[in-house]
Design a protein around this motif. Sequence first.
Motif, mmCIF file in Angstrom:
data_model
loop_
_atom_site.group_PDB
_atom_site.id
_atom_site.type_symbol
_atom_site.label_atom_id
_atom_site.label_comp_id
_atom_site.label_asym_id
_atom_site.label_seq_id
_atom_site.Cartn_x
_atom_site.Cartn_y
_atom_site.Cartn_z
ATOM 1 N N LEU A 112 -13.765 -12.476 -2.456
ATOM 2 C CA LEU A 112 -13.706 -13.351 -3.622
ATOM 3 C C LEU A 112 -14.851 -14.355 -3.665
ATOM 4 O O LEU A 112 -14.971 -15.112 -4.632
ATOM 5 N N ALA A 113 -15.687 -14.380 -2.631
ATOM 6 C CA ALA A 113 -16.791 -15.344 -2.591
ATOM 7 C C ALA A 113 -17.759 -15.091 -3.737
ATOM 8 O O ALA A 113 -18.090 -13.945 -4.052
ATOM 9 N N ALA A 136 -19.786 -20.775 10.899
ATOM 10 C CA ALA A 136 -18.662 -19.848 10.760
ATOM 11 C C ALA A 136 -18.120 -19.932 9.338
ATOM 12 O O ALA A 136 -18.218 -20.969 8.676
ATOM 13 N N TYR A 137 -17.551 -18.818 8.892
ATOM 14 C CA TYR A 137 -16.921 -18.768 7.573
ATOM 15 C C TYR A 137 -15.438 -18.473 7.766
ATOM 16 O O TYR A 137 -15.064 -17.627 8.581
ATOM 17 N N GLY A 138 -14.612 -19.188 7.010
ATOM 18 C CA GLY A 138 -13.185 -18.971 7.173
ATOM 19 C C GLY A 138 -12.396 -19.257 5.910
ATOM 20 O O GLY A 138 -12.822 -20.046 5.052
ATOM 21 N N TYR A 139 -11.256 -18.585 5.805
ATOM 22 C CA TYR A 139 -10.320 -18.860 4.716
ATOM 23 C C TYR A 139 -9.277 -19.825 5.264
ATOM 24 O O TYR A 139 -8.613 -19.540 6.264
ATOM 25 N N LEU A 140 -9.157 -20.980 4.628
ATOM 26 C CA LEU A 140 -8.311 -22.050 5.151
ATOM 27 C C LEU A 140 -6.837 -21.652 5.180
ATOM 28 O O LEU A 140 -6.279 -21.210 4.174
ATOM 29 N N VAL A 141 -6.220 -21.825 6.349
ATOM 30 C CA VAL A 141 -4.792 -21.566 6.510
ATOM 31 C C VAL A 141 -4.012 -22.870 6.437
ATOM 32 O O VAL A 141 -3.059 -23.010 5.672
ATOM 33 N N THR A 142 -4.439 -23.844 7.227
ATOM 34 C CA THR A 142 -3.733 -25.129 7.231
ATOM 35 C C THR A 142 -4.628 -26.228 7.787
ATOM 36 O O THR A 142 -5.571 -25.954 8.541
ATOM 37 N N VAL A 143 -4.327 -27.452 7.397
ATOM 38 C CA VAL A 143 -5.039 -28.630 7.895
ATOM 39 C C VAL A 143 -4.006 -29.638 8.386
ATOM 40 O O VAL A 143 -3.024 -29.921 7.692
ATOM 41 N N LYS A 144 -4.232 -30.162 9.573
ATOM 42 C CA LYS A 144 -3.357 -31.207 10.100
ATOM 43 C C LYS A 144 -4.118 -32.524 10.091
ATOM 44 O O LYS A 144 -5.167 -32.652 10.722
ATOM 45 N N ASP A 145 -3.599 -33.486 9.356
ATOM 46 C CA ASP A 145 -4.197 -34.820 9.322
ATOM 47 C C ASP A 145 -3.564 -35.682 10.413
ATOM 48 O O ASP A 145 -2.347 -35.664 10.600
ATOM 49 N N THR A 146 -4.395 -36.415 11.104
ATOM 50 C CA THR A 146 -3.891 -37.329 12.123
ATOM 51 C C THR A 146 -4.800 -38.550 12.170
ATOM 52 O O THR A 146 -5.781 -38.626 11.426
ATOM 53 N N ILE A 210 -16.763 -22.907 -0.387
ATOM 54 C CA ILE A 210 -17.501 -21.831 -1.044
ATOM 55 C C ILE A 210 -16.829 -21.486 -2.370
ATOM 56 O O ILE A 210 -15.609 -21.293 -2.429
ATOM 57 N N ALA A 211 -17.616 -21.419 -3.415
ATOM 58 C CA ALA A 211 -17.078 -21.080 -4.733
ATOM 59 C C ALA A 211 -16.599 -19.633 -4.747
ATOM 60 O O ALA A 211 -17.178 -18.764 -4.083
ATOM 61 N N ILE A 212 -15.526 -19.382 -5.485
ATOM 62 C CA ILE A 212 -15.041 -18.015 -5.634
ATOM 63 C C ILE A 212 -15.367 -17.518 -7.035
ATOM 64 O O ILE A 212 -15.670 -18.301 -7.936
ATOM 65 N N ILE A 213 -15.302 -16.223 -7.209
ATOM 66 C CA ILE A 213 -15.650 -15.620 -8.492
ATOM 67 C C ILE A 213 -14.666 -16.069 -9.572
ATOM 68 O O ILE A 213 -13.533 -16.438 -9.268
ATOM 69 N N PRO A 214 -15.075 -16.038 -10.834
ATOM 70 C CA PRO A 214 -14.145 -16.375 -11.923
ATOM 71 C C PRO A 214 -12.973 -15.400 -11.945
ATOM 72 O O PRO A 214 -13.109 -14.233 -11.573
ATOM 73 N N ASP A 215 -11.838 -15.886 -12.364
ATOM 74 C CA ASP A 215 -10.635 -15.058 -12.442
ATOM 75 C C ASP A 215 -10.854 -13.938 -13.458
ATOM 76 O O ASP A 215 -10.987 -14.204 -14.658
ATOM 77 N N PRO A 216 -10.906 -12.675 -13.012
ATOM 78 C CA PRO A 216 -11.193 -11.568 -13.948
ATOM 79 C C PRO A 216 -10.085 -11.345 -14.971
ATOM 80 O O PRO A 216 -10.312 -10.701 -15.993
ATOM 81 N N ARG A 217 -8.896 -11.892 -14.730
ATOM 82 C CA ARG A 217 -7.796 -11.713 -15.680
ATOM 83 C C ARG A 217 -8.053 -12.450 -16.991
ATOM 84 O O ARG A 217 -7.440 -12.142 -18.012
ATOM 85 N N TYR A 218 -8.965 -13.447 -16.942
ATOM 86 C CA TYR A 218 -9.220 -14.253 -18.134
ATOM 87 C C TYR A 218 -10.671 -14.173 -18.573
ATOM 88 O O TYR A 218 -11.150 -15.045 -19.288
ATOM 89 N N GLU A 219 -11.380 -13.135 -18.144
ATOM 90 C CA GLU A 219 -12.798 -13.008 -18.487
ATOM 91 C C GLU A 219 -13.010 -12.933 -19.991
ATOM 92 O O GLU A 219 -13.894 -13.581 -20.543
ATOM 93 N N ASP A 220 -12.189 -12.125 -20.686
ATOM 94 C CA ASP A 220 -12.335 -11.994 -22.139
ATOM 95 C C ASP A 220 -12.087 -13.325 -22.831
ATOM 96 O O ASP A 220 -12.794 -13.713 -23.754
ATOM 97 N N GLN A 221 -11.069 -14.039 -22.355
ATOM 98 C CA GLN A 221 -10.727 -15.329 -22.957
ATOM 99 C C GLN A 221 -11.852 -16.339 -22.742
ATOM 100 O O GLN A 221 -12.219 -17.086 -23.649
ATOM 101 N N MET A 222 -12.427 -16.344 -21.517
ATOM 102 C CA MET A 222 -13.513 -17.275 -21.224
ATOM 103 C C MET A 222 -14.757 -16.923 -22.031
ATOM 104 O O MET A 222 -15.473 -17.801 -22.505
#
Length: 245
Positions: A112-113, A136-146, A210-222
């Motif tokens: 989706l990048a 490193a590149y990663g898809y965020l799972v969780t963040v713990k604030d302390t 990292i920006a992800i691609i536009p949602d293809p479900r709404y490409e026509d609408q956009m």
Amino acid sequence: MTIGRERQEGGPFSSLTDFIDRVHIGIEQLTLLIRIGAFRFTGIAKQTLLWEAHHMLKGHKPSAVPATMPSLFKGTVSSHDYKVPLLEQSALERAFDEIELLGFPLADPFLLADEPLDQGTTAAELPDKLGHFVIAYGYLVTVKDTKTQKGDRMNFATFVDQNGDFLDSVHFPNIAAQFPFRGKGLYKVQGRVVEEFGFYSIEASALYKIAIIPDPRYEDQMARSKDNYSKTKDTMKRGSKRTTG
């Protein structure tokens, strides 16, 4: 009867019609199951299944029949006698459906990048790069604030790396303030590999979403919105010229 119990007692479901015959369910719940891919075993596109579900459950009221009452006759739900247009859904559209409904994609999130990604350092490589600065590149799972003893905010984060393994990072107060997390998604993490009690992680020095691609479900609408905006802008320019002239 629950879906799991019905499947255990009556065997795997063979089709959407078989599922509706055996499980007491409303159109809202069935729509969610279809959209998250619960009926992919049928080999039928989601859009087609949605058409069929709405047709078969048209006017159906789940509350009218007790959930524990078994069906006496198979095939009691009427199936359509018309041909549904060929409807297809791409892998990217499925991924955005999953993000909307589950909060994360079931497919590889790195697809989706919106920019080409180099192969970054993975969790499996951290022991060999101890003390080195890595990207490193990663898809965020969780963040713990302390907070530190001084009351400054810091973060511990867990990602899924490009190999599908968990990758951890620590963000001390100065970095946490300068490079805050901006919700779920893909991130680029820069920092030094550290180890404590045999546990390897990245001590972050920078963090970028990292920006992800536009949602293809709404490409026509956009596209239509952009076209309408351009037409309106041109009309306003022409009107302005006539006024000043």
